[in-house]
Design a protein around this motif. Structure first.
Motif, PDB file in Angstrom:
ATOM      1  N   VAL A 249     -85.249 -28.830  65.068  1.00  0.00           N
ATOM      2  CA  VAL A 249     -86.487 -28.239  64.544  1.00  0.00           C
ATOM      3  C   VAL A 249     -86.186 -27.350  63.328  1.00  0.00           C
ATOM      4  CG1 VAL A 249     -88.389 -26.660  65.046  1.00  0.00           C
ATOM      5  CG2 VAL A 249     -87.738 -28.389  66.724  1.00  0.00           C
ATOM      6  N   GLY A 250     -85.214 -26.455  63.473  1.00  0.00           N
ATOM      7  CA  GLY A 250     -84.854 -25.580  62.359  1.00  0.00           C
ATOM      8  C   GLY A 250     -84.304 -26.363  61.174  1.00  0.00           C
ATOM      9  N   GLY A 251     -83.518 -27.399  61.469  1.00  0.00           N
ATOM     10  CA  GLY A 251     -82.959 -28.231  60.404  1.00  0.00           C
ATOM     11  C   GLY A 251     -84.030 -29.007  59.661  1.00  0.00           C
ATOM     12  N   LEU A 252     -85.005 -29.554  60.392  1.00  0.00           N
ATOM     13  CA  LEU A 252     -86.100 -30.282  59.745  1.00  0.00           C
ATOM     14  C   LEU A 252     -86.958 -29.343  58.903  1.00  0.00           C
ATOM     15  CD1 LEU A 252     -87.160 -32.758  62.570  1.00  0.00           C
ATOM     16  CD2 LEU A 252     -86.031 -33.326  60.399  1.00  0.00           C
ATOM     17  N   MET A 253     -87.213 -28.147  59.439  1.00  0.00           N
ATOM     18  CA  MET A 253     -87.975 -27.163  58.662  1.00  0.00           C
ATOM     19  C   MET A 253     -87.221 -26.776  57.392  1.00  0.00           C
ATOM     20  SD  MET A 253     -89.460 -24.671  61.659  1.00  0.00           S
ATOM     21  CE  MET A 253     -90.367 -23.590  60.540  1.00  0.00           C
ATOM     22  N   THR A 254     -85.911 -26.601  57.514  1.00  0.00           N
ATOM     23  CA  THR A 254     -85.100 -26.251  56.349  1.00  0.00           C
ATOM     24  C   THR A 254     -85.067 -27.408  55.351  1.00  0.00           C
ATOM     25  OG1 THR A 254     -83.773 -24.774  57.712  1.00  0.00           O
ATOM     26  CG2 THR A 254     -82.826 -25.428  55.596  1.00  0.00           C
ATOM     27  N   LEU A 255     -85.048 -28.638  55.857  1.00  0.00           N
ATOM     28  CA  LEU A 255     -85.102 -29.812  54.982  1.00  0.00           C
ATOM     29  C   LEU A 255     -86.420 -29.841  54.203  1.00  0.00           C
ATOM     30  CD1 LEU A 255     -84.037 -32.479  53.891  1.00  0.00           C
ATOM     31  CD2 LEU A 255     -84.938 -33.585  55.959  1.00  0.00           C
ATOM     32  N   VAL A 256     -87.534 -29.594  54.883  1.00  0.00           N
ATOM     33  CA  VAL A 256     -88.833 -29.545  54.205  1.00  0.00           C
ATOM     34  C   VAL A 256     -88.818 -28.454  53.132  1.00  0.00           C
ATOM     35  CG1 VAL A 256     -91.287 -28.985  54.516  1.00  0.00           C
ATOM     36  CG2 VAL A 256     -90.138 -30.525  56.126  1.00  0.00           C
ATOM     37  N   TYR A 257     -88.273 -27.298  53.471  1.00  0.00           N
ATOM     38  CA  TYR A 257     -88.156 -26.198  52.511  1.00  0.00           C
ATOM     39  C   TYR A 257     -87.323 -26.641  51.298  1.00  0.00           C
ATOM     40  CZ  TYR A 257     -86.740 -21.719  50.535  1.00  0.00           C
ATOM     41  OH  TYR A 257     -86.490 -20.677  49.680  1.00  0.00           O
ATOM     42  N   GLY A 258     -86.199 -27.292  51.560  1.00  0.00           N
ATOM     43  CA  GLY A 258     -85.338 -27.754  50.468  1.00  0.00           C
ATOM     44  C   GLY A 258     -86.023 -28.788  49.591  1.00  0.00           C
ATOM     45  N   LEU A 259     -86.800 -29.672  50.220  1.00  0.00           N
ATOM     46  CA  LEU A 259     -87.545 -30.664  49.447  1.00  0.00           C
ATOM     47  C   LEU A 259     -88.587 -29.986  48.564  1.00  0.00           C
ATOM     48  CD1 LEU A 259     -88.008 -33.370  52.215  1.00  0.00           C
ATOM     49  CD2 LEU A 259     -86.659 -33.626  50.117  1.00  0.00           C
ATOM     50  N   GLU A 260     -89.306 -29.018  49.125  1.00  0.00           N
ATOM     51  CA  GLU A 260     -90.320 -28.297  48.354  1.00  0.00           C
ATOM     52  C   GLU A 260     -89.683 -27.544  47.191  1.00  0.00           C
ATOM     53  OE1 GLU A 260     -93.471 -26.365  46.682  1.00  0.00           O
ATOM     54  OE2 GLU A 260     -93.540 -28.097  48.022  1.00  0.00           O
ATOM     55  N   ARG A 261     -88.546 -26.920  47.439  1.00  0.00           N
ATOM     56  CA  ARG A 261     -87.860 -26.142  46.399  1.00  0.00           C
ATOM     57  C   ARG A 261     -87.011 -27.022  45.477  1.00  0.00           C
ATOM     58  NH1 ARG A 261     -90.252 -21.210  45.831  1.00  0.00           N
ATOM     59  NH2 ARG A 261     -90.486 -20.227  47.848  1.00  0.00           N
ATOM     60  N   ARG A 262     -86.918 -28.318  45.822  1.00  0.00           N
ATOM     61  CA  ARG A 262     -86.118 -29.275  45.033  1.00  0.00           C
ATOM     62  C   ARG A 262     -84.665 -28.802  44.924  1.00  0.00           C
ATOM     63  NH1 ARG A 262     -89.880 -32.767  43.149  1.00  0.00           N
ATOM     64  NH2 ARG A 262     -91.954 -31.988  42.658  1.00  0.00           N
ATOM     65  N   ASP A 263     -84.105 -28.430  46.065  1.00  0.00           N
ATOM     66  CA  ASP A 263     -82.742 -27.909  46.126  1.00  0.00           C
ATOM     67  C   ASP A 263     -81.823 -28.971  46.729  1.00  0.00           C
ATOM     68  OD1 ASP A 263     -80.338 -26.610  46.981  1.00  0.00           O
ATOM     69  OD2 ASP A 263     -81.386 -24.689  46.876  1.00  0.00           O
ATOM     70  N   ALA A 264     -81.036 -29.619  45.885  1.00  0.00           N
ATOM     71  CA  ALA A 264     -80.176 -30.722  46.314  1.00  0.00           C
ATOM     72  C   ALA A 264     -79.179 -30.310  47.382  1.00  0.00           C
ATOM     73  CB  ALA A 264     -79.442 -31.309  45.110  1.00  0.00           C
ATOM     74  N   ILE A 265     -78.655 -29.099  47.308  1.00  0.00           N
ATOM     75  CA  ILE A 265     -77.662 -28.637  48.278  1.00  0.00           C
ATOM     76  C   ILE A 265     -78.284 -28.569  49.673  1.00  0.00           C
ATOM     77  CG2 ILE A 265     -76.088 -26.770  48.901  1.00  0.00           C
ATOM     78  CD1 ILE A 265     -75.394 -28.305  46.264  1.00  0.00           C
ATOM     79  N   ILE A 266     -79.458 -27.974  49.789  1.00  0.00           N
ATOM     80  CA  ILE A 266     -80.137 -27.877  51.083  1.00  0.00           C
ATOM     81  C   ILE A 266     -80.510 -29.273  51.581  1.00  0.00           C
ATOM     82  CG2 ILE A 266     -82.223 -27.074  52.263  1.00  0.00           C
ATOM     83  CD1 ILE A 266     -82.117 -24.568  50.492  1.00  0.00           C
ATOM     84  N   ILE A 267     -81.050 -30.104  50.698  1.00  0.00           N
ATOM     85  CA  ILE A 267     -81.472 -31.447  51.096  1.00  0.00           C
ATOM     86  C   ILE A 267     -80.297 -32.243  51.648  1.00  0.00           C
ATOM     87  CG2 ILE A 267     -82.364 -33.663  50.254  1.00  0.00           C
ATOM     88  CD1 ILE A 267     -84.022 -31.967  48.197  1.00  0.00           C
ATOM     89  N   LEU A 268     -79.208 -32.305  50.911  1.00  0.00           N
ATOM     90  CA  LEU A 268     -78.048 -33.082  51.364  1.00  0.00           C
ATOM     91  C   LEU A 268     -77.471 -32.535  52.664  1.00  0.00           C
ATOM     92  CD1 LEU A 268     -76.239 -33.739  47.968  1.00  0.00           C
ATOM     93  CD2 LEU A 268     -77.486 -35.390  49.386  1.00  0.00           C
TER      94      LEU A 268
END
Length: 111
Positions: A64-83
């Protein structure tokens, strides 16, 4: 010199935590809190058992926390978080699948 450092630090903290505060900041903070909560769950479970254990809730909070963080990374367009989160979430999901398979096998065994 100390005054300059203190002033620069204050300006930095104001910019990061006040000026940039919006919905996504709050969402990302909540995601991080959920993700961090998994360690509290693991610690409490281990203390209760008197040995190191990894409860299912650890993997659920990880996912759950990882998926939320992934959504956050996608919104912020942060490649490090996304990967980081794409690969980590695969591991969390796989662990939950393995746990479910193990429980099904244990439940199917004759008494």
């Amino acid at each position: 010199m100390l005054y300059d450092w203190t002033n620069q630090t204050g300006q930095f903290l104001y910019e990061v935590f006040v000026q940039k505060f919006d919905f996504w900041f709050a969402f990302g903070l909540l995601a991080q809190l959920v993700f961090t909560g998994r360690f509290m769950v693991q610690w409490i479970a281990s203390e209760r058992e008197g040995k190191s254990v990894v409860p299912v809730a650890f993997w659920v909070l990880s996912l759950v926390g990882g998926l939320m963080t992934l959504v956050y990374g996608l919104e912020r367009r942060d490649a490090i978080i996304i990967l980081g989160q794409v690969f980590a979430n695969v591991i969390y999901l796989r662990n939950l699948v393995l746990i479910a398979k193990s429980r099904r096998r244990a439940g199917a065994k004759p008494a």
